[in-house]
Design an enzyme around this catalytic site. Structure first.
Site, PDB file in Angstrom:
ATOM      1  CB  CYS A 157      -0.940  -0.012   1.204  1.00 36.58           C
ATOM      2  SG  CYS A 157      -2.121  -1.366   1.183  1.00 36.58           S
ATOM      3  NE  ARG A 177      -1.438  -1.324  -3.408  1.00 41.25           N
ATOM      4  CZ  ARG A 177      -2.561  -1.834  -2.927  1.00 41.25           C
ATOM      5  NH1 ARG A 177      -3.726  -1.312  -3.279  1.00 41.25           N
ATOM      6  NH2 ARG A 177      -2.542  -2.861  -2.090  1.00 41.25           N
ATOM      7  CG  HIS A 218     -10.336   3.236   0.695  1.00 39.86           C
ATOM      8  ND1 HIS A 218      -9.147   3.138  -0.017  1.00 39.86           N
ATOM      9  CD2 HIS A 218     -10.308   2.210   1.593  1.00 39.86           C
ATOM     10  CE1 HIS A 218      -8.453   2.113   0.429  1.00 39.86           C
ATOM     11  NE2 HIS A 218      -9.143   1.532   1.411  1.00 39.86           N
ATOM     12  CE1 TYR A 220     -12.673  -2.010   2.071  1.00 44.84           C
ATOM     13  CE2 TYR A 220     -11.001  -0.988   3.451  1.00 44.84           C
ATOM     14  CZ  TYR A 220     -11.348  -1.773   2.363  1.00 44.84           C
ATOM     15  OH  TYR A 220     -10.369  -2.317   1.566  1.00 44.84           O
TER      16      TYR A 220
END
Length: 276
Positions: A157, A177, A218, A220
């Site tokens: 990541c 990323r 993001h 979840y």
């Protein structure tokens, strides 16, 4: 108030108010019960932390400081992919039958290459250049190695660090990323702030800015309501970080060489589910 809190709250609010949902899309991650793990995201978040002003750790939610340092040392100092080398269980769900996470993270940093100055792995090349070529614009690492991705239990990541010396100040850019904001955002900020500070100290430099670039930031679906609770918490002043000034070799650092003074925080009070 903690600057890290302010940045985090702004990021979460931006995702909640302006983010794009993938709830109608096919997604790879799943919850433990097999349900697809959907997200709401923002593309291209960039945050800057001046380490001379304040250590960037959240107070609206406790960040496990010792475990974060333990993991960054596992990756960058031990260059390990063996889960048993960690003192926490954060990699247990990605541990393979051989006891490793595959050819990921520390494994990549430990791979050696031949240069005109000699043989180095990625970490030792950075340390060499900071002392011998501090004005270089090529001091960087990258662990997103395409030839080994199929043998990684989780693609990296946080995959790249770029170091840049301005005068006697060491700055760094962390490229990521993907960032699970509630679980790992401040965890990564703390880790790479500590890494930059360690590299600065052993190279005779002063730590400057950490710039955190996130491609896919993001939340979840099962974290959204918890995130709203977290950003509503009272914010406290940032604690002071004390680092052992006597350590002059990167490979001599231990978790015990770092201490937070006056760290006031709120406990989350519940276990966060982590998507796989």
């Amino acid at each position: 108030m903690s600057y890290a809190d302010q940045v985090f709250v702004k990021n979460i609010q931006d995702i909640l108010e302006n983010g794009v949902s993938d709830e109608n899309c096919k997604v790879r991650p799943k919850w433990e019960d097999g349900t697809p793990a959907h997200t709401i995201k923002k593309f291209g978040i960039v945050n800057r932390y001046d380490l001379q002003k304040e250590f960037p750790i959240l107070t609206i939610r406790k960040t496990n400081f010792e475990a974060a340092i333990d993991e960054i040392l596992w990756i960058w100092q031990k260059k390990s992919n063996v889960v048993a080398d960690l003192h926490s269980h954060i990699w247990d769900q990605w541990c393979g039958p051989d006891g490793t996470i595959g050819k990921a993270y520390g494994y990549q940093l430990g791979k050696k290459a031949i240069y005109k100055e000699g043989e180095f792995d990625q970490v030792d090349r950075v340390l060499f250049d900071l002392k011998n070529n501090p004005n270089s614009r090529r001091i960087m690492t990258n662990i997103y190695n395409f030839e080994d991705l199929h043998e990684m239990n989780l693609y990296p990541c946080a995959y790249s660090m770029t170091f840049n010396v301005s005068g006697n100040v060491l700055n760094g850019i962390l490229n990521q990323r993907s960032n699970d904001m509630l679980v790992a955002n401040n965890w990564n900020v703390v880790q790479y702030s500590i890494l930059l500070m360690m590299f600065a100290q052993v190279s005779g430099l002063v730590p400057g800015e950490l710039v955190h670039v996130i491609a896919d930031a993001h939340l979840y679906d099962r974290h959204i309501e918890i995130a709203k609770e977290v950003i509503a918490k009272e914010q406290y002043e940032a604690p002071k970080l004390i680092m052992n000034p006597n350590v002059k070799n990167f490979y001599d650092f231990k978790v015990e060489d770092f201490q937070l003074v006056d760290y006031k925080y709120h406990l989350l009070g519940k276990k966060l589910p982590v998507a796989e």
